[in-house]
Design a protein around this motif. Structure first.
Motif, short mmCIF file in Angstrom:
data_model
loop_
_atom_site.label_atom_id
_atom_site.label_comp_id
_atom_site.label_asym_id
_atom_site.label_seq_id
_atom_site.Cartn_x
_atom_site.Cartn_y
_atom_site.Cartn_z
N PRO A 47 0.81 -1.21 0.00
CA PRO A 47 0.00 0.00 0.00
C PRO A 47 0.85 1.27 0.00
O PRO A 47 0.39 2.32 -0.45
N ASN A 52 -2.36 1.35 -7.14
CA ASN A 52 -3.53 0.48 -7.30
C ASN A 52 -3.01 -0.91 -7.62
O ASN A 52 -1.80 -1.13 -7.68
N PRO B 6 -4.97 -3.18 3.31
CA PRO B 6 -6.07 -2.43 2.72
C PRO B 6 -7.41 -2.97 3.23
O PRO B 6 -7.50 -4.10 3.69
N PRO B 81 -5.39 4.05 -2.96
CA PRO B 81 -5.33 4.67 -1.63
C PRO B 81 -6.37 5.78 -1.44
O PRO B 81 -6.67 6.14 -0.31
N TRP B 88 -6.50 2.96 2.01
CA TRP B 88 -6.28 2.03 0.91
C TRP B 88 -7.39 0.98 0.89
O TRP B 88 -7.62 0.28 1.87
#
Lengths: 217, 217
Positions: A47, A52, B6, B81, B88
């Motif tokens: 992250p 992405n 995430p 994010p 995220w």
DNA sequence: TCAATAGTGTCTCTTAGACAATATTGA
DNA sequence: TCAATATTGTCTAAGAGACACTATTGA
């Protein structure tokens, strides 16, 4: 004790066409789990640095194979508690295309072997649920070709229509009629003929083409 | 400080056709972030109880709308994010289909409003990146119809060919020729005519059909 | 010249698209 | 009977598929 968060990862099916066969890049796992089996290059989302999952996919491919690819597309996301023995995992599968003249560019990590493997009938035993992933990736790629997409990213910079046709045939797994194939490409703006450039040989020279600027698939 | 993992979630675009219009179910967010905006029903993966993300999707739809759907399909996975201000996030989007006679079955949570919203041109302002997700879901649905899939899960148990055609038209956003449409359905094993059952009215009765047993899409 | 492959042409059959014609009901 | 919609038919043009033909090179 159960984990609170799943592993989140990206896997990449990197395709190439070698000797008229659709092949995919696999990495031999050197560590547990599933050491000795073959898997797609893949890795865990970071992250902090990935913007992405596409980034994750591109990054892991670069790390594991030293290859930077021009085209990357999401196939599907696989998930569950048992697909990876390390625990609940979510992995998003991508596919990418590599021109056959760049096959040598692919290099494994010091400790890991990589190989181009027949995509339709892999000769290695796959790790995890990667046989499922492979089916999904090949299916998506075929789909696009059947819908008249051109796999130009599998071809070198300059190519002939015959080479293009053979590439499509390798993906679809069956032959195509030359006349029909070319009829479809009449006035196709995705292809640009290179004036005066031909592939020579012991036969009639073949017109060379390149993909139109900005071409994406 | 950055988070290590995430958020992993599933969102569902639940489609229905009302008054010849393709509609999608949205939930008004009652809490921050993005309170007041409308979003797809969605929620966080529970690794303890969900067997995969499909389960997550089905569960959150049930929790948020009390609807259990017969058909659920993955569209794509969105990640990054910034798409959710909480950090995220990775969310896998699904779509599902609901017969129009089950529209009343949908009920919101005590604190949340739900609404059927025009899928092609939503009249509400969408939360997060859900306008992107909506485009992707509608696109995938259209695709399938163009490829000759039958959206039977949008129809009640018994339906006429005209109703089926109108449903397809609502998804595609343009009219279809009646004759051509029916020609394609000649001897289509996905459709079973109900002998002697007709929809009556001030016109010639229309043959009723049902979907073949085991039909999935 | 021949072998080999590039590139084009032709024929047929199927299908899409547009539209017309017929069928069957309730009012 | 008429209005309304279901259902079927017909014509035409475009396209797919199969296959034959011509073109151009190196050996």
């Amino acid at each position: 004790m159960k984990q609170l968060f799943p592993m989140v990862m990206a896997d990449v099916a990197l395709f190439i066409v070698l000797n008229q066969q659709l092949c995919v890049l696999l990495v031999e796992r050197s560590n547990a789990p599933q050491a000795g089996r073959w898997a797609f290059p893949g890795g865990i989302l970071k992250p902090d640095t990935d913007h992405n999952l596409d980034d994750t996919a591109r990054r892991v491919l670069l790390e594991k194979t030293r290859v930077d690819v021009p085209y990357l597309e999401q196939v599907a996301t696989f998930s569950g508690p048992d697909r990876d023995p390390r625990g609940w995992s979510v992995s998003t599968l991508y596919y990418a295309l590599l021109p056959h003249d760049r096959a040598p560019a692919v290099a494994g990590h010091k400790t890991e072997a990589v190989a181009w493997c027949n995509a339709q009938k892999p000769e290695h035993r796959l790790a995890f649920d990667h046989d499922l992933l492979l089916k999904a990736a090949v299916g998506k790629l075929r789909d696009k070709i059947e819908r008249n997409a051109l796999p130009l990213h599998l071809l070198p910079e300059k190519f002939t229509l015959t080479e293009l046709q053979q590439t499509c045939e390798a993906i679809l797994g069956h032959g195509l009629d030359k006349s029909v194939f070319r009829r479809h490409l009449k006035d196709d703006s995705r292809l640009v003929p290179l004036p005066g450039e031909f592939l020579l040989g012991s036969q009639r020279p073949a017109q060379l083409y390149r993909s139109a600027p900005g071409f994406r698939f």
